[in-house]
Design a protein around this motif. Structure first.
Motif, PDB file in Angstrom:
ATOM      1  N   LEU A 105       0.822  -1.214   0.000  1.00 47.60           N
ATOM      2  CA  LEU A 105       0.000   0.000   0.000  1.00 47.60           C
ATOM      3  C   LEU A 105       0.855   1.263   0.000  1.00 47.60           C
ATOM      4  O   LEU A 105       0.491   2.266  -0.616  1.00 47.60           O
ATOM      5  CB  LEU A 105      -0.947   0.005   1.208  1.00 47.60           C
ATOM      6  N   ASP A 108       1.847   2.082  -3.493  1.00 50.83           N
ATOM      7  CA  ASP A 108       0.745   2.528  -4.341  1.00 50.83           C
ATOM      8  C   ASP A 108       0.141   3.867  -3.915  1.00 50.83           C
ATOM      9  O   ASP A 108      -0.282   4.660  -4.764  1.00 50.83           O
ATOM     10  CB  ASP A 108      -0.376   1.479  -4.353  1.00 50.83           C
ATOM     11  N   PHE A 109       0.101   4.143  -2.603  1.00 51.88           N
ATOM     12  CA  PHE A 109      -0.712   5.259  -2.132  1.00 51.88           C
ATOM     13  C   PHE A 109       0.010   6.378  -1.371  1.00 51.88           C
ATOM     14  O   PHE A 109      -0.548   7.459  -1.213  1.00 51.88           O
ATOM     15  CB  PHE A 109      -1.853   4.727  -1.248  1.00 51.88           C
ATOM     16  N   GLU A 110       1.210   6.124  -0.883  1.00 50.51           N
ATOM     17  CA  GLU A 110       1.875   7.208  -0.148  1.00 50.51           C
ATOM     18  C   GLU A 110       2.408   8.271  -1.109  1.00 50.51           C
ATOM     19  O   GLU A 110       2.896   7.953  -2.205  1.00 50.51           O
ATOM     20  CB  GLU A 110       2.990   6.664   0.742  1.00 50.51           C
ATOM     21  N   VAL A 120       0.084   5.705   4.721  1.00 49.11           N
ATOM     22  CA  VAL A 120      -0.650   4.489   5.043  1.00 49.11           C
ATOM     23  C   VAL A 120      -0.468   4.186   6.536  1.00 49.11           C
ATOM     24  O   VAL A 120       0.648   4.318   7.052  1.00 49.11           O
ATOM     25  CB  VAL A 120      -0.118   3.302   4.211  1.00 49.11           C
ATOM     26  N   ILE A 153      -6.284   5.992   4.334  1.00 49.07           N
ATOM     27  CA  ILE A 153      -5.092   6.831   4.219  1.00 49.07           C
ATOM     28  C   ILE A 153      -5.231   8.032   5.139  1.00 49.07           C
ATOM     29  O   ILE A 153      -6.325   8.599   5.295  1.00 49.07           O
ATOM     30  CB  ILE A 153      -4.916   7.335   2.769  1.00 49.07           C
ATOM     31  N   LEU A 170     -10.592   4.934   0.426  1.00 47.29           N
ATOM     32  CA  LEU A 170     -10.551   4.668  -1.009  1.00 47.29           C
ATOM     33  C   LEU A 170     -11.038   3.249  -1.280  1.00 47.29           C
ATOM     34  O   LEU A 170     -10.954   2.377  -0.416  1.00 47.29           O
ATOM     35  CB  LEU A 170      -9.126   4.789  -1.546  1.00 47.29           C
ATOM     36  N   GLY A 174      -8.480   2.617  -6.055  1.00 44.63           N
ATOM     37  CA  GLY A 174      -8.040   3.996  -5.910  1.00 44.63           C
ATOM     38  C   GLY A 174      -9.138   5.042  -5.977  1.00 44.63           C
ATOM     39  O   GLY A 174      -8.879   6.227  -5.773  1.00 44.63           O
ATOM     40  N   TRP A 201      -2.583  14.321  -5.524  1.00 44.09           N
ATOM     41  CA  TRP A 201      -2.394  12.962  -5.002  1.00 44.09           C
ATOM     42  C   TRP A 201      -3.286  11.962  -5.736  1.00 44.09           C
ATOM     43  O   TRP A 201      -2.839  10.879  -6.135  1.00 44.09           O
ATOM     44  CB  TRP A 201      -2.683  12.956  -3.499  1.00 44.09           C
ATOM     45  N   LYS A 202      -4.558  12.312  -5.932  1.00 48.55           N
ATOM     46  CA  LYS A 202      -5.477  11.413  -6.629  1.00 48.55           C
ATOM     47  C   LYS A 202      -5.006  11.130  -8.054  1.00 48.55           C
ATOM     48  O   LYS A 202      -5.093   9.997  -8.538  1.00 48.55           O
ATOM     49  CB  LYS A 202      -6.893  12.002  -6.637  1.00 48.55           C
ATOM     50  N   ILE A 205      -1.984   8.627  -7.791  1.00 49.08           N
ATOM     51  CA  ILE A 205      -2.296   7.226  -7.496  1.00 49.08           C
ATOM     52  C   ILE A 205      -3.045   6.581  -8.668  1.00 49.08           C
ATOM     53  O   ILE A 205      -2.896   5.382  -8.916  1.00 49.08           O
ATOM     54  CB  ILE A 205      -3.087   7.056  -6.176  1.00 49.08           C
TER      55      ILE A 205
END
Length: 220
Positions: A105, A108-110, A120, A153, A170, A174, A201-202, A205
């Motif tokens: 994660l 993928d997301f930080e 995360v 998140i 999310l 995503g 950010w969106k 990701i």
């Protein structure tokens, strides 16, 4: 079971169904169970307490055939100690299993940009703490996050990473579900630079997950 026996149990606060189910599950005679629980100051609700205690004792590897373990001198403290010990062990195992998910994660997301960062939760307990501090319901999303049903998140100021700002849910792909600030208040939603960070950010990701998806297709 004789009717007079059932009446005696009922007079002592024990329903027939509670005692007979305890006999089947615990392997003890109903009268023995009733006598023990009466001595403990319990009524039929104590049956479920005893069941829970025995189940926890077994999970802890304790020999419930030992009389002092099978029938603890003080049921309530013994129950609380055993169930809390099980919870500690289960929480440790859950966090151990979560570690690999956490690392994936993060990739993928930080994200960090300007004064803000998306991070995360490092431990599942962090999600519960977030909900407690922010006074919203994210604490109830712990299992869903751990199992991959959703992704939680935390949005923080880059220089204040330990202070909750916004909490984001999310979908695994995503897509944004919700963004909540303190107490779910409308005036606590991201605005200004924070809102700009969220959009950046969106977009990032979405790019990452799309790239990951294409890579998996090529590998297949």
């Amino acid at each position: 079971l004789k009717p007079d026996q059932a009446r005696k149990w009922l007079n002592r606060g024990f329903t027939h169904s509670a005692v007979t189910s305890a006999e089947a599950e615990l392997g003890d005679d109903g009268e023995t169970i009733v006598k023990y629980l009466t001595k403990q100051g319990q009524d039929h609700n104590g049956v479920y307490l005893l069941k829970d205690y025995r189940s926890s004792a077994v999970k802890l590897g304790r020999d419930i055939n030992v009389p002092s373990i099978r029938w603890p001198k003080q049921l309530v403290p013994a129950h609380d100690e055993a169930t809390n010990s099980v919870k500690v062990i289960e929480d440790k195992e859950r966090n151990r299993l979560y570690h690999e998910t956490y690392e994936r994660l993060r990739k993928d997301f930080e994200f960090v940009s300007g004064d803000y960062m998306a991070i995360v939760p490092q431990n599942l307990s962090d999600i519960k703490l977030e909900g407690k501090i922010q006074h919203h319901c994210v604490g109830g999303y712990t299992e869903r996050h751990a199992s991959g049903q959703c992704v939680i998140i935390f949005i923080r100021k880059r220089l204040l990473p330990a202070i909750p700002l916004f909490t984001v849910e999310l979908k695994p792909d995503g897509k944004l579900v919700q963004v909540q600030g303190y107490h779910n208040e409308a005036n606590r939603k991201p605005t200004g630079a924070a809102a700009e960070f969220m959009e950046e950010w969106k977009a990032e990701i979405t790019r990452r997950l799309s790239k990951n998806k294409k890579r998996k297709v090529k590998t297949a």
